[in-house]
Motif scaffolding. Structure first.
Motif, mmCIF file in Angstrom:
data_model
loop_
_atom_site.group_PDB
_atom_site.id
_atom_site.type_symbol
_atom_site.label_atom_id
_atom_site.label_comp_id
_atom_site.label_asym_id
_atom_site.label_seq_id
_atom_site.Cartn_x
_atom_site.Cartn_y
_atom_site.Cartn_z
ATOM 1 N N UNK A 61 0.789 -1.310 0.053
ATOM 2 C CA UNK A 61 -0.070 -0.156 -0.199
ATOM 3 C C UNK A 61 0.845 1.259 -0.180
ATOM 4 N N UNK A 62 0.240 2.425 0.351
ATOM 5 C CA UNK A 62 0.939 3.570 0.178
ATOM 6 C C UNK A 62 0.483 4.147 1.594
ATOM 7 N N UNK A 63 1.539 4.756 2.260
ATOM 8 C CA UNK A 63 1.657 5.394 3.725
ATOM 9 C C UNK A 63 2.111 6.818 3.549
ATOM 10 N N UNK A 64 1.240 7.818 3.969
ATOM 11 C CA UNK A 64 1.592 9.073 3.935
ATOM 12 C C UNK A 64 2.068 9.444 5.410
ATOM 13 N N UNK A 65 3.116 10.173 5.458
ATOM 14 C CA UNK A 65 3.884 10.367 6.824
ATOM 15 C C UNK A 65 4.372 12.022 6.586
#
Length: 190
Positions: A61-65
């Motif tokens: 998936x894609x993790x925004x940080x």
């Protein structure tokens, strides 16, 4: 008490955490968790760990940080470490669940804080962002001040507010930790 293999869920934020290694397993050196965040899910609030580092390693998936004012999107295989004292938050940046391993060093009271916040959310005792009422939060925040705090206002101002708010919360019966009500579905599964 959290044990290796336990899974907790926060229905308000869309997070599901499985404990891969607890503070007991590591003699207090670390807590290692696998986190799955559903689409549109997020950590309850931007925060700072005054004395802990937090390492995020994305599996799928894609993790925004957002860390230290820098916003980024992490893909599978990407890793970022947040240094102690650095404001940060995270969210699912895609349309599929995001899965990542997270290592927090040293452990301190991290497990207790997660267990409390997730149990409150599972019992419907938080707002839609996963935060309890201000007086309950003051009691929890005072007990976990060395583990986590808000990025703003300054720590001394937060501590002054907790000196006032936490005793009021205690008078109302709030405790620094929270266990689900009798008969309520448990947030912890083994």
């Amino acid at each position: 008490m959290i044990r290796t293999g336990d899974t907790i869920h926060n229905p308000a934020t869309g997070e599901r955490i499985t404990f891969l290694a607890t503070s007991v397993d590591t003699d207090g050196e670390a807590v290692v968790i696998e986190t799955v965040v559903q689409p549109h899910g997020f950590v309850a609030a931007g925060h700072v760990h005054p004395a802990q580092s937090e390492r995020f390693a994305v599996k799928s998936g894609k993790l925004g940080v957002k860390t230290g004012g820098r916003k980024m999107t992490l893909d599978p295989g990407d890793v970022v470490t947040v240094a102690p004292g650095t404001p940060h938050r995270f969210w699912n940046a895609g349309e599929e669940p995001v899965t990542f391993a997270c290592e927090i060093r040293p452990a301190l009271q991290f497990e207790s804080l997660l267990e409390t916040m997730f149990a409150l959310a599972a019992d419907g005792k938080t707002n839609r962002k996963g935060m309890p009422n201000p007086l309950r939060l003051a009691v929890i925040a005072k007990a976990h001040f060395d583990t986590v705090r808000l990025p703003f206002p300054p720590a001394w101002m937060q501590k002054a507010g907790l000196v006032l708010g936490a005793p009021l919360g205690r008078l109302l019966g709030y405790e620094p930790t929270y266990a689900p009500e009798a008969g309520a579905p448990a947030a912890v599964t083994t």
